[in-house]
Enzyme design. Sequence first.
Site, short mmCIF file in Angstrom:
data_model
loop_
_atom_site.label_atom_id
_atom_site.label_comp_id
_atom_site.label_asym_id
_atom_site.label_seq_id
_atom_site.Cartn_x
_atom_site.Cartn_y
_atom_site.Cartn_z
CD1 TRP A 104 -2.34 -1.83 1.72
CD2 TRP A 104 -3.13 -1.26 -0.32
NE1 TRP A 104 -3.24 -2.52 0.88
CE2 TRP A 104 -3.52 -2.47 -0.17
CE3 TRP A 104 -2.81 -0.27 -1.23
CZ2 TRP A 104 -4.80 -2.59 -1.33
CZ3 TRP A 104 -4.41 -0.69 -2.46
CH2 TRP A 104 -4.91 -1.69 -2.41
CG ASP A 174 -3.43 4.63 2.87
OD1 ASP A 174 -4.62 4.21 3.47
OD2 ASP A 174 -3.23 3.79 2.21
CE LYS A 198 -9.22 -2.56 3.39
NZ LYS A 198 -8.51 -1.52 2.11
C1 LIG Z 1 -7.91 -1.29 0.97
C2 LIG Z 1 -5.90 -0.59 1.05
C3 LIG Z 1 -6.40 0.41 0.08
C4 LIG Z 1 -6.86 0.80 -1.24
O1 LIG Z 1 -8.18 0.84 -0.95
P1 LIG Z 1 -9.52 1.31 -1.70
O2 LIG Z 1 -10.64 1.86 -1.31
O3 LIG Z 1 -9.77 0.24 -2.89
O4 LIG Z 1 -8.85 1.87 -2.86
C5 LIG Z 1 -5.18 1.87 -0.01
N1 LIG Z 1 -4.19 1.65 1.36
C6 LIG Z 1 -4.94 0.94 2.53
C7 LIG Z 1 -4.00 1.33 3.57
C8 LIG Z 1 -5.60 -0.51 2.70
O5 LIG Z 1 -5.76 -1.12 3.31
#
Ligand SMILES: *Cc1c(COP(=O)(O)O)cnc(C)c1O
Length: 368
Positions: A104, A174, A198
């Site tokens: 990520w 992020d 999540k």
């Molecule tokens: C799941 C995830 C993403 C991607 O998210 P999307 O909404 O599918 O674009 C990005 N960063 C992290 C840390 C994630 O767990």
Amino acid sequence: MKYQRAFNFSAGPANLPESVLEKVRDELLNYKGTGMSVMEMSHRSKPYDEIHANAIANLRKLLGISDQYEVLFLQGGASLQFAMVPMNLYIQGKPVDMVHTGNWTEMPIKELKKGFEMRSVYSGEVDKFAKIPTLLDSAFSPNASYAYLCSNNTIEGTQFKVFPKTGSVPLIADMSSDFLSKPFDMNQFGMVFAGAQKNLGPAGVTVVIIRKDLVERGSDKLPTMMQYRTHAKGDSRYNTPPSFGIYVCGLVLEWILEQGGLVGIEKQNEKKAQVLYTAIDESQGFYHCPVEKNSRSLMNVVWRIKPGSPDCEKLEEAFVKEAKAVGLSELKGHRLVGGLRASIYNAHPLEGTQALAEFMRGFMKKNS
Ligand SMILES: *Cc1c(COP(=O)(O)O)cnc(C)c1O
């Protein structure tokens, strides 16, 4: 089990609190006497105004967000932010400071390679992303446009326990997979973002919390929808927002407040993760977590069965299949790294981790 609900270990979209789902069900056809569903309601109507404002207010309350920051609900997932961040926040001649800790951060690096300069502060590639580095403040350049990290590496199962201080350079994180799982100091960041699916709600909503001066940093020549400015000015309603998703996020935020806020939630999360890491560590090598102990994630627990042995993959396959048969779902590791993974976000119940630990002991007995 009530409603035959599985113990769901999915990495995302993931568990929602059962009480939230029940409330959504109860309000689905007639929201508070309006005679319509939130899904069917104008995003400029009075009842929706209230839903929208409450969600933002509760998020501000939970994190103690000062009025120097905007709270935005966007679309395009966390993945759109990988591009929107440099488009808006990159300054010519000031390379982005990147902390590379897994898949990520690989994705935003890919976006940076399309015409932005970058400097690597750290790359965990050499040790297969098995740990989170200890970063001295001096590792960061005072000349960077911004510094960037991913707080919880969903696939590799690592998590920052403390965040570096980057001085006057805005730190951007992020937080998709550990947002609102524990307290953090928003003032340490220029911006954080998280896909909702999540820890916060259904897929389709991305939360962005961004300092007001950074909102203004982006060029107004960028496509309108790509500017943070547009969404800040328009109260995240420049165009039609994912209104139903925001409504569900709002219910989850209320649920977090009921759990004792972020301090209460963190205690629950620590307890849940402890149950699984204990089962792994007490297995005398039958189960093995590849992550360095003090970098282990409280959200995504990754492990292998007898790694290096010829039975490893066969055992893992059997584990996933047999677990599923007893109502323990989605335990397969990410296709990039293999192995097993249990994602135990805020809404995953303690009973789920206890049932899994119990299953792990039984599976080991049968197979060692
Ligand atoms: C799941 C995830 C993403 C991607 O998210 P999307 O909404 O599918 O674009 C990005 N960063 C992290 C840390 C994630 O767990």
